[in-house]
Design an enzyme around this catalytic site. Structure first.
Site, mmCIF file in Angstrom:
data_model
loop_
_atom_site.group_PDB
_atom_site.id
_atom_site.type_symbol
_atom_site.label_atom_id
_atom_site.label_comp_id
_atom_site.label_asym_id
_atom_site.label_seq_id
_atom_site.Cartn_x
_atom_site.Cartn_y
_atom_site.Cartn_z
ATOM 1 C CG HIS A 14 -0.369 0.293 2.512
ATOM 2 N ND1 HIS A 14 -1.094 0.774 3.573
ATOM 3 C CD2 HIS A 14 0.889 0.171 2.976
ATOM 4 C CE1 HIS A 14 -0.315 0.935 4.625
ATOM 5 N NE2 HIS A 14 0.905 0.568 4.292
ATOM 6 C CB CYS A 23 3.947 5.640 4.971
ATOM 7 S SG CYS A 23 4.708 4.698 6.305
ATOM 8 C CG HIS A 27 5.263 0.848 2.557
ATOM 9 N ND1 HIS A 27 4.552 1.988 2.217
ATOM 10 C CD2 HIS A 27 4.805 0.462 3.767
ATOM 11 C CE1 HIS A 27 3.707 2.274 3.190
ATOM 12 N NE2 HIS A 27 3.835 1.358 4.144
ATOM 13 C CG HIS A 29 2.827 -3.169 6.323
ATOM 14 N ND1 HIS A 29 3.824 -2.702 7.160
ATOM 15 C CD2 HIS A 29 2.287 -2.066 5.751
ATOM 16 C CE1 HIS A 29 3.863 -1.389 7.100
ATOM 17 N NE2 HIS A 29 2.942 -0.970 6.253
ATOM 18 C CG HIS A 67 0.792 -12.271 -2.143
ATOM 19 N ND1 HIS A 67 0.395 -13.083 -1.095
ATOM 20 C CD2 HIS A 67 2.141 -12.312 -2.174
ATOM 21 C CE1 HIS A 67 1.467 -13.598 -0.528
ATOM 22 N NE2 HIS A 67 2.543 -13.148 -1.150
ATOM 23 C CD GLU A 112 1.437 -0.432 9.747
ATOM 24 O OE1 GLU A 112 2.345 0.391 9.856
ATOM 25 O OE2 GLU A 112 0.429 -0.240 9.041
#
Length: 123
Positions: A14, A23, A27, A29, A67, A112
């Site tokens: 996201h 952010c 990137h 998680h 994914h 996360e």
């Protein structure tokens, strides 16, 4: 009152639009999702809610996220896919599937990382 709790994981990318920091870049998680359901009752054999049913419903919901780039999904086109918004979205979707009779989704927790998590519930 009984609380039935399950944990699941999924991996997704996201980016946070409008965020002033790293952010804002794409990137990912490895998310941990915890769902807690409440029931004041048990069935005739002593089960408040079969874990299999809750796992199946949550797995179906999370399959869409796993994914993927959360930022590209319809539910996150207008809002950022923050952990807060993800927890609220999952809470509402799993509630639609699970709430009925004595069963009520109580809270959803999204982690996360091993050190950061948010919990959403409605009073």
């Amino acid at each position: 009152m009984f609380e039935i709790e399950i944990d699941r994981t999924f991996s997704a990318a996201h980016q946070l639009r409008g965020y002033n920091g790293d952010c804002c870049k794409l990137h990912g998680h490895n998310y941990k999702v915890t769902v807690v359901v409440r029931s004041p009752e048990q069935d005739e054999i002593g089960i408040a809610l079969d874990f299999k049913k809750l796992k199946s419903e949550l797995d179906s919901l999370l399959a869409v996220y796993d994914h993927s780039n959360l930022s590209e999904l319809p539910e996150f086109r207008e809002i950022n896919p923050t952990s807060e918004n993800l927890a609220k979205t999952i809470y509402r979707k799993i509630s639609e599937k699970m709430n009925g009779g004595a069963i009520r989704v109580h809270r959803v927790r999204i982690g996360e990382s091993d050190h950061s998590a948010v919990t959403y519930f409605e009073e």
